[in-house]
Design a protein around this motif. Structure first.
Motif, PDB file in Angstrom:
ATOM      1  N   HIS A 116       0.842  -1.205   0.000  1.00 26.65           N
ATOM      2  CA  HIS A 116       0.000   0.000   0.000  1.00 26.65           C
ATOM      3  C   HIS A 116       0.874   1.251   0.000  1.00 26.65           C
ATOM      4  O   HIS A 116       0.671   2.185  -0.785  1.00 26.65           O
ATOM      5  CB  HIS A 116      -0.921  -0.014   1.227  1.00 26.65           C
ATOM      6  CG  HIS A 116      -1.867   1.147   1.283  1.00 26.65           C
ATOM      7  ND1 HIS A 116      -1.506   2.388   1.823  1.00 26.65           N
ATOM      8  CD2 HIS A 116      -3.148   1.283   0.836  1.00 26.65           C
ATOM      9  CE1 HIS A 116      -2.532   3.214   1.710  1.00 26.65           C
ATOM     10  NE2 HIS A 116      -3.533   2.586   1.124  1.00 26.65           N
ATOM     11  N   LYS A 120       1.544   3.849  -3.254  1.00 20.55           N
ATOM     12  CA  LYS A 120       1.202   5.273  -3.117  1.00 20.55           C
ATOM     13  C   LYS A 120       2.350   6.156  -3.625  1.00 20.55           C
ATOM     14  O   LYS A 120       2.108   7.177  -4.283  1.00 20.55           O
ATOM     15  CB  LYS A 120       0.880   5.611  -1.657  1.00 20.55           C
ATOM     16  CG  LYS A 120       0.369   7.044  -1.455  1.00 20.55           C
ATOM     17  CD  LYS A 120      -0.025   7.317  -0.005  1.00 20.55           C
ATOM     18  CE  LYS A 120      -0.632   8.722   0.141  1.00 20.55           C
ATOM     19  NZ  LYS A 120       0.221   9.801  -0.483  1.00 20.55           N
ATOM     20  N   ASP A 124       1.455   8.627  -6.562  1.00 17.76           N
ATOM     21  CA  ASP A 124       1.600  10.074  -6.294  1.00 17.76           C
ATOM     22  C   ASP A 124       2.495  10.737  -7.340  1.00 17.76           C
ATOM     23  O   ASP A 124       2.406  11.950  -7.567  1.00 17.76           O
ATOM     24  CB  ASP A 124       2.183  10.316  -4.895  1.00 17.76           C
ATOM     25  CG  ASP A 124       1.165  10.061  -3.782  1.00 17.76           C
ATOM     26  OD1 ASP A 124      -0.038   9.860  -4.104  1.00 17.76           O
ATOM     27  OD2 ASP A 124       1.571  10.041  -2.604  1.00 17.76           O
ATOM     28  N   GLY A 147      -4.395  -0.567  -3.246  1.00 14.57           N
ATOM     29  CA  GLY A 147      -4.446   0.667  -4.030  1.00 14.57           C
ATOM     30  C   GLY A 147      -3.869   0.511  -5.434  1.00 14.57           C
ATOM     31  O   GLY A 147      -3.826   1.477  -6.202  1.00 14.57           O
TER      32      GLY A 147
END
Ligand SMILES: CC(=O)[C@@H](O)[C@H](O)COP(=O)(O)O
Ligand SMILES: NCC(=O)COP(=O)(O)O
Length: 240
Positions: A116, A120, A124, A147
Motif C-alpha cells: 500500500h 502510493k 503520487d 491501491g
C-alpha cells in the motif's frame, strides 16, 4: 483489444554477451514500436544481467507507446530509477536477487501495508501501478486493498500445462480475472506466453488489458524476423 507490450530483456542479454552495443537496444525498441508493439517492457535487475539502469534513461527518451518498467521495489535503486523516468506503468515483482527469472507473485496479504505504501509513492508520481500476482483468489482480493491500479497475472503455470495439453489450466486465471474485474482492478498478464498459448488465454480472460511477452517472442524472432514475429503475436490478439 489486449495490448502487446514487448519485453526486450533478451535483446540486452545478447548485447551484453559481447560487451559492445550490438544489437542496439534503443534501435530495437524503436523498431518494435514501428512493427506494431503497443508497449515496451524492461525488467532491470540489480545484477544488470540484461537491462542496465542506464538503458532505462535512454529508452525513456524514445519509447512513444507505453513504457513499462518491472522490478522489485524493495531495492531503493529501483524506486529511484522509476521515479526518475516516470514510465506509463511500473510493475512490482517480488523477485529475490539470485532468481534466474521471475517465478512467483506477491503475497498481498502479508505485504499489504508495505505494498500500500509503495504503491502510493508511484501513484503520487503519476505512474500507473501493476503488481505481479499468482492466480489465487485471496491474493487478488488482497491486491484490491493495496491501491494498485492493475494486477499482472503470472502465467507460467498456465503456459506449462497448456503445452501438456491441459487447457483446464486456464480455470484459476478465469476466476482470478473475474474477481479482479469485480473489484475494479485492471488485468495484465505475462511470463512464458507464446505463439501457441496466447490466443486461447486472451479468448478466455475477460477484460485482459495487456500482455507483456519477451522470452518466447524474441526467440521466435530468430526464425521469423522481428517484424513478422510482432505481427504474428498481434494477430493472436485480434478478434479474440
Ligand atoms: C515478471 C516477469 O515474469 C518477466 O517480465 C520477467 O521480466 C522476466 O525476467 P527475465 O527476462 O530476467 O527472465
Ligand atoms: N511480465 C512478463 C514479461 O514482461 C515477459 O515475460 P517472458 O515473456 O519473458 O516470460
Amino acid at each position: 483489444m489486449t495490448r502487446l507490450s514487448v519485453n526486450i530483456n533478451k535483446i540486452a542479454t545478447l548485447r551484453n554477451s559481447r560487451g559492445g552495443n550490438n544489437p542496439d537496444l534503443i534501435q530495437v525498441a524503436k523498431d518494435c514500436e514501428r512493427f506494431g508493439a503497443q508497449g515496451i517492457t524492461v525488467h532491470p535487475r540489480p545484477d544488470e544481467r540484461h537491462i542496465r539502469y542506464d538503458d532505462v534513461f535512454e529508452l525513456k527518451k524514445v519509447v512513444t507507446t507505453e513504457f513499462n518498467i518491472e522490478g522489485n521495489c524493495q531495492e531503493q535503486k529501483f524506486i529511484d530509477l522509476v521515479l526518475a523516468n516516470k514510465p506509463e506503468q511500473v510493475t512490482l515483482v517480488p523477485d529475490a536477487l539470485g532468481q534466474i527469472t521471475s517465478n512467483h507473485g506477491w503475497d498481498t496479504i502479508t505485504n499489504q501495508r508495505y505494498l500500500h505504501d509503495m504503491i502510493k509513492v508511484f501513484k503520487d508520481a503519476g505512474i500507473r501501478v501493476s503488481i505481479f500476482v499468482d492466480p489465487v483468489i485471496e491474493m487478488v482480493e488482497a491486491a484490491a486493498t493495496t491501491g494498485t491500479d492493475r494486477i499482472e497475472l503470472y502465467t507460467e503455470a498456465y503456459a506449462t500445462h497448456f503445452h501438456q495439453g491441459n487447457e483446464l489450466a486456464i480455470a484459476p486465471y478465469i476466476k482470478a480475472a473475474e474477481t479482479a474485474a469485480k473489484l475494479g482492478l485492471g488485468i495484465n498478464a505475462g511470463h512464458d506466453l507464446d505463439l501457441q498459448n496466447l490466443q486461447y488465454f486472451a479468448q478466455k480472460i475477460p477484460a485482459l488489458a495487456e500482455v507483456s511477452i519477451g522470452h518466447a517472442l524474441i526467440s521466435d524472432a530468430l526464425y521469423y524476423g522481428l517484424e513478422n514475429t510482432i505481427q504474428m503475436y498481434l494477430q493472436q490478439l485480434t478478434n479474440v
